[in-house]
Design a protein around this motif. Structure first.
Motif, PDB file in Angstrom:
ATOM      1  N   PRO A  35      -0.205   3.623   2.630  1.00  0.00           N
ATOM      2  CA  PRO A  35       0.235   4.850   1.576  1.00  0.00           C
ATOM      3  C   PRO A  35      -0.737   6.249   1.946  1.00  0.00           C
ATOM      4  O   PRO A  35      -1.772   5.983   1.982  1.00  0.00           O
TER       5      PRO A  35
ATOM      6  N   ASN B 226      -3.186   7.217  -3.108  1.00  0.00           N
ATOM      7  CA  ASN B 226      -2.695   6.389  -2.244  1.00  0.00           C
ATOM      8  C   ASN B 226      -1.465   5.520  -2.622  1.00  0.00           C
ATOM      9  O   ASN B 226      -1.079   4.395  -2.549  1.00  0.00           O
ATOM     10  N   ASP B 227      -0.424   6.433  -3.130  1.00  0.00           N
ATOM     11  CA  ASP B 227       0.875   5.729  -3.923  1.00  0.00           C
ATOM     12  C   ASP B 227       2.028   6.608  -3.405  1.00  0.00           C
ATOM     13  O   ASP B 227       3.119   6.672  -4.079  1.00  0.00           O
ATOM     14  N   GLU B 228       2.045   7.014  -2.114  1.00  0.00           N
ATOM     15  CA  GLU B 228       3.146   7.740  -1.600  1.00  0.00           C
ATOM     16  C   GLU B 228       3.231   7.532  -0.154  1.00  0.00           C
ATOM     17  O   GLU B 228       2.550   6.974   0.585  1.00  0.00           O
ATOM     18  N   GLY B 229       4.699   7.465   0.299  1.00  0.00           N
ATOM     19  CA  GLY B 229       4.957   7.202   1.792  1.00  0.00           C
ATOM     20  C   GLY B 229       5.189   8.620   2.541  1.00  0.00           C
ATOM     21  O   GLY B 229       4.774   9.794   1.747  1.00  0.00           O
ATOM     22  N   TYR B 230       5.902   8.848   3.533  1.00  0.00           N
ATOM     23  CA  TYR B 230       6.057   9.861   4.222  1.00  0.00           C
ATOM     24  C   TYR B 230       7.346  10.062   5.024  1.00  0.00           C
ATOM     25  O   TYR B 230       7.973   9.107   4.898  1.00  0.00           O
TER      26      TYR B 230
ATOM     27  N   HIS C 174       6.833   8.980  -4.033  1.00  0.00           N
ATOM     28  CA  HIS C 174       6.199   7.907  -4.607  1.00  0.00           C
ATOM     29  C   HIS C 174       7.235   6.709  -4.500  1.00  0.00           C
ATOM     30  O   HIS C 174       6.800   5.579  -4.529  1.00  0.00           O
TER      31      HIS C 174
ATOM     32  N   CYS D 173       6.369   4.165  -1.846  1.00  0.00           N
ATOM     33  CA  CYS D 173       5.276   3.258  -1.858  1.00  0.00           C
ATOM     34  C   CYS D 173       5.844   1.875  -2.077  1.00  0.00           C
ATOM     35  O   CYS D 173       6.505   1.527  -3.246  1.00  0.00           O
TER      36      CYS D 173
ATOM     37  N   GLU E  53       3.365  -0.745  -2.308  1.00  0.00           N
ATOM     38  CA  GLU E  53       2.265  -1.494  -2.981  1.00  0.00           C
ATOM     39  C   GLU E  53       1.312  -0.453  -2.980  1.00  0.00           C
ATOM     40  O   GLU E  53       0.805  -0.167  -1.685  1.00  0.00           O
ATOM     41  N   VAL E  54       0.490  -0.017  -4.115  1.00  0.00           N
ATOM     42  CA  VAL E  54      -0.227   1.151  -4.205  1.00  0.00           C
ATOM     43  C   VAL E  54      -1.515   0.751  -3.170  1.00  0.00           C
ATOM     44  O   VAL E  54      -2.186  -0.584  -3.503  1.00  0.00           O
TER      45      VAL E  54
ATOM     46  N   ALA F   2       3.573   1.361   2.308  1.00  0.00           N
ATOM     47  CA  ALA F   2       4.262   2.408   2.100  1.00  0.00           C
ATOM     48  C   ALA F   2       5.395   2.329   3.102  1.00  0.00           C
ATOM     49  O   ALA F   2       5.247   1.863   4.284  1.00  0.00           O
ATOM     50  N   TRP F   3       6.536   2.867   3.148  1.00  0.00           N
ATOM     51  CA  TRP F   3       7.440   3.383   4.122  1.00  0.00           C
ATOM     52  C   TRP F   3       6.940   4.599   4.590  1.00  0.00           C
ATOM     53  O   TRP F   3       6.665   5.851   3.966  1.00  0.00           O
TER      54      TRP F   3
END
Length: 203
Positions: free
Chosen positions: A69, A74-78, A122, A125, A127-128, A132-133
């Motif tokens: 993430p 640290n709780d976001e994907g892209y 978010h 995500c 797991e924080v 993440a994806w």
């Protein structure tokens, strides 16, 4: 004859059409191209769409992969767009590294994803701080005949709407991502951005 005249005197060619309130393809000056969308066009992708605006044809396929993430907490994907202008798309297209136009469209799509909040990152995500994806959005222009950015945006939105992700967790023993079920998680679209391309000719 018309093609030769257009090549030799492009301004006068357009001027004669505009003076009669029509475009060279027969449309009225304020008339848009016809639009068609076919979702799920690529069976090997997690989400996809084939979009036609007039003769312009753009294919978008999304592939989802695991990543670490990002974001402040640290709780976001892209979401990473990559646009390619096929060498068969137009006489001006060439094989090889991405053209300047392709790079500009990739950057535009990246900015659009961020600024329009089409997706809540978010939601990507798993797991924080751990998993993440990342969504790789690959675009291919198959036929370039104007409104290329518009077609790309429609293809992006339709592909995300078509996207299905599997349930996933972090394996407590290996610490790696693990798929636990079928593709039945659909992301929520927070906005539906639309772009319009137009030209100015002699005011």
């Amino acid at each position: 004859m018309a093609k030769d005249f257009n090549r030799i005197q492009p301004a006068e060619y357009l001027r004669r059409y505009v003076s009669q309130g029509v475009r060279p393809d027969g449309r009225r000056l304020m008339e848009t191209r016809s639009v068609s969308v076919n979702v799920g066009s690529v069976t090997t992708a997690d989400g996809s769409a084939l979009v036609k605006i007039g003769n312009t044809t753009v294919l978008c396929g999304i592939k989802a992969e695991f990543t670490l993430p990002g974001g402040e907490n640290n709780d976001e994907g892209y979401v990473i767009p990559n646009f390619e202008l096929s060498s068969v798309a137009s006489p001006q297209s060439r094989s090889g590294p991405p053209s300047e136009e392709a790079q500009v469209i990739s950057k535009f799509l990246s900015d659009l994803i961020t600024r329009s909040s089409i997706l809540n990152l978010h939601d990507l995500c798993i797991e924080v701080g751990k998993l993440a994806w990342v969504l790789y959005c690959d675009f291919a222009c198959l036929d370039q005949d104007g409104s290329l950015t518009d077609a790309s945006v429609v293809a992006l939105v339709a592909s995300i709407a078509n996207l299905r992700l599997p349930h996933a967790i972090v394996n407590e023993y290996t610490g790696l991502g693990e798929v636990t079920g079928n593709k039945d998680v659909q992301l929520q679209l927070n906005s539906f951005p639309v772009t319009t391309t137009f030209g100015l000719f002699e005011g």
